[in-house]
Write a protein that holds these residues in place. Structure first.
Motif, PDB file in Angstrom:
ATOM      1  N   LEU A 112     -10.905   7.482 -24.319  1.00  0.00           N
ATOM      2  CA  LEU A 112     -10.587   8.016 -25.638  1.00  0.00           C
ATOM      3  C   LEU A 112      -9.467   9.053 -25.569  1.00  0.00           C
ATOM      4  O   LEU A 112      -8.700   9.215 -26.514  1.00  0.00           O
ATOM      5  CB  LEU A 112     -11.838   8.659 -26.258  1.00  0.00           C
ATOM      6  N   LYS A 113      -9.383   9.761 -24.447  1.00  0.00           N
ATOM      7  CA  LYS A 113      -8.391  10.826 -24.331  1.00  0.00           C
ATOM      8  C   LYS A 113      -7.035  10.325 -23.843  1.00  0.00           C
ATOM      9  O   LYS A 113      -6.019  10.971 -24.091  1.00  0.00           O
ATOM     10  CB  LYS A 113      -8.905  11.924 -23.404  1.00  0.00           C
ATOM     11  N   TYR A 114      -7.045   9.207 -23.126  1.00  0.00           N
ATOM     12  CA  TYR A 114      -5.790   8.634 -22.610  1.00  0.00           C
ATOM     13  C   TYR A 114      -5.736   7.152 -22.996  1.00  0.00           C
ATOM     14  O   TYR A 114      -5.692   6.279 -22.137  1.00  0.00           O
ATOM     15  CB  TYR A 114      -5.706   8.832 -21.092  1.00  0.00           C
ATOM     16  N   PRO A 115      -5.760   6.865 -24.308  1.00  0.00           N
ATOM     17  CA  PRO A 115      -5.962   5.485 -24.747  1.00  0.00           C
ATOM     18  C   PRO A 115      -4.854   4.523 -24.339  1.00  0.00           C
ATOM     19  O   PRO A 115      -5.132   3.355 -24.041  1.00  0.00           O
ATOM     20  CB  PRO A 115      -6.078   5.606 -26.270  1.00  0.00           C
ATOM     21  N   LEU A 116      -3.593   4.972 -24.343  1.00  0.00           N
ATOM     22  CA  LEU A 116      -2.510   4.019 -24.071  1.00  0.00           C
ATOM     23  C   LEU A 116      -2.658   3.414 -22.683  1.00  0.00           C
ATOM     24  O   LEU A 116      -2.498   2.196 -22.494  1.00  0.00           O
ATOM     25  CB  LEU A 116      -1.141   4.711 -24.206  1.00  0.00           C
ATOM     26  N   ASP A 152      -4.259  18.107 -26.167  1.00  0.00           N
ATOM     27  CA  ASP A 152      -4.652  16.746 -25.797  1.00  0.00           C
ATOM     28  C   ASP A 152      -3.628  15.784 -26.350  1.00  0.00           C
ATOM     29  O   ASP A 152      -3.008  16.051 -27.378  1.00  0.00           O
ATOM     30  CB  ASP A 152      -6.030  16.377 -26.404  1.00  0.00           C
ATOM     31  N   VAL A 153      -3.500  14.638 -25.688  1.00  0.00           N
ATOM     32  CA  VAL A 153      -2.633  13.599 -26.227  1.00  0.00           C
ATOM     33  C   VAL A 153      -3.152  13.191 -27.607  1.00  0.00           C
ATOM     34  O   VAL A 153      -2.405  13.079 -28.565  1.00  0.00           O
ATOM     35  CB  VAL A 153      -2.599  12.381 -25.287  1.00  0.00           C
ATOM     36  N   GLN A 154      -4.448  13.006 -27.695  1.00  0.00           N
ATOM     37  CA  GLN A 154      -5.053  12.445 -28.901  1.00  0.00           C
ATOM     38  C   GLN A 154      -6.502  12.917 -28.981  1.00  0.00           C
ATOM     39  O   GLN A 154      -7.130  13.175 -27.953  1.00  0.00           O
ATOM     40  CB  GLN A 154      -5.008  10.914 -28.789  1.00  0.00           C
ATOM     41  N   GLY A 155      -7.030  13.015 -30.196  1.00  0.00           N
ATOM     42  CA  GLY A 155      -8.442  13.337 -30.364  1.00  0.00           C
ATOM     43  C   GLY A 155      -8.723  14.821 -30.230  1.00  0.00           C
ATOM     44  O   GLY A 155      -7.831  15.640 -29.955  1.00  0.00           O
ATOM     45  N   TYR A 195     -11.939  15.876 -28.643  1.00  0.00           N
ATOM     46  CA  TYR A 195     -13.226  15.834 -27.941  1.00  0.00           C
ATOM     47  C   TYR A 195     -13.547  17.171 -27.276  1.00  0.00           C
ATOM     48  O   TYR A 195     -14.656  17.676 -27.367  1.00  0.00           O
ATOM     49  CB  TYR A 195     -13.218  14.691 -26.919  1.00  0.00           C
ATOM     50  N   GLY A 237       4.974   8.659 -27.976  1.00  0.00           N
ATOM     51  CA  GLY A 237       3.740   7.933 -27.651  1.00  0.00           C
ATOM     52  C   GLY A 237       2.762   8.764 -26.874  1.00  0.00           C
ATOM     53  O   GLY A 237       1.882   8.235 -26.198  1.00  0.00           O
TER      54      GLY A 237
END
Lengths: 226, 226
Positions: free
Chosen positions: A154-158, B67-70, B72, B94
């Protein structure tokens, strides 16, 4: 300003993809199948290679080893009598955090493609940038160590989304961690539904025969995958 | 071509340093000490913060979560009633693999500096690029998990060289790994001789009181360190 920046980045990725296609054409011409092996630092890429790269039936395998600095992993692999070529990324930007297609291309004169069936490119340890840069590979494999926690997909989806195989490593430590394997696999399927995955321990050798067979099958494949 | 590229990169780092100094001036004016917390993915930054950030005597601590994304990690920390501000790097390229000074600066309007004594900036999990970018911090702390192996200081030297404290985490796993602690510490001293280091386990709590005391001392420091 923002739009200009985005365009420059897209141009850079375009250039990378152009060079990646040229690499791929060279690999195909030489009949070499190529794996881009990626993970966070210390997840076990090199040990998983050590486990299998010398025992592939009738396949001539080589390694292109990417590191910011030094040749610690390349030295380990070379001791197995596998041809290893080192790429160090430190001349650029105090250490580039990934391999790109041009770095790989610049190393190809040192790689004897005609004498190989399979080339494994071990990328720099990093879960973000290597996922952005195709290098001409047939397949992407990533190693995810269970010591890194359940939430990594989830944190590094790519990174998790763009690979064909996930090696879930260090499963010998399962009894000693608060790691919920079901939750990890659920998170993995959330970002890359049904992606091939193998539970392995580079340390004990558990499950590595599946990884060996996967490489064997890829390396023996005469046709370029669709 | 190569020289032009290098100059552009130096300009980018110059710009970053200019903004980092502006951040630092704002932090100093508000009397906030700032830690830049860095590690590979899954090394235990968030759990080590969870262990201590709620138990600092008389210090008002906050977290800036990269974080890149999210969100959590931010959600985990917010449940401890610590003010947390999330920075996601995914709009750029990206997913940028690090925080830079400008990303931190852009988040500052959402951080109530006047109500804090200590701000911990949890960087993106990565051992390469975050080391390049000062963000205005007073001190850099890195977490190195023993599951990553003894050779990490040699393979990612800039990160280990530019930090003031190394938290050697997951030492509860020492009996279950082929990890040579002496060799790791030798490699650490080779790249950053005598750097402060603490052996800790975020999971069991072993050694975390030293980490807490270190933060307590930094946060209580009235003067800007020389």
């Amino acid at each position: 300003m923002h739009r200009v920046k985005v365009r420059v980045v897209e141009d850079a990725l375009d250039a990378n993809n152009t060079i990646a296609r040229a690499n791929r054409a060279d690999f195909d011409r030489a009949g070499v199948r190529v794996v881009n092996l990626m993970s966070a630092p210390g997840a076990g890429k090199t040990t998983l290679l050590e486990r299998v790269v010398g025992s592939l039936d009738g396949l001539r395998a080589g390694v292109l080893e990417g590191d910011v600095q030094g040749s610690y992993d390349a030295d380990r692999l070379a001791s197995l009598h596998v041809p290893v070529t080192q790429i160090n990324t430190d001349p650029g930007f105090g250490g580039e955090c990934h391999l790109d297609a041009n770095m790989v291309r610049s190393a190809l004169p040192a790689v004897s493609l005609e004498s190989l069936d399979l080339l494994v490119i071990e990328n720099v340890g990093n879960l973000v940038c290597p996922a952005e840069f195709r290098v001409g590979e047939d397949a992407r494999v990533m190693v995810s160590s269970i010591t890194e926690g359940e939430d990594q997909p989830l944190k590094y989806p790519l990174m998790f989304r763009t690979c064909e195989l996930v090696l879930v490593n260090k499963i010998d430590l399962l009894p000693h961690l608060d790691f919920d394997l079901e939750k990890f696999l659920h998170n993995l399927d959330a970002v890359n539904p049904g992606v091939a995955r193998m539970l392995v321990s580079a340390r004990t050798g558990e499950g590595v025969e599946g990884w060996r067979d996967w490489l064997q099958e890829l390396g023996a494949r005469p046709e370029v995958p669709a």
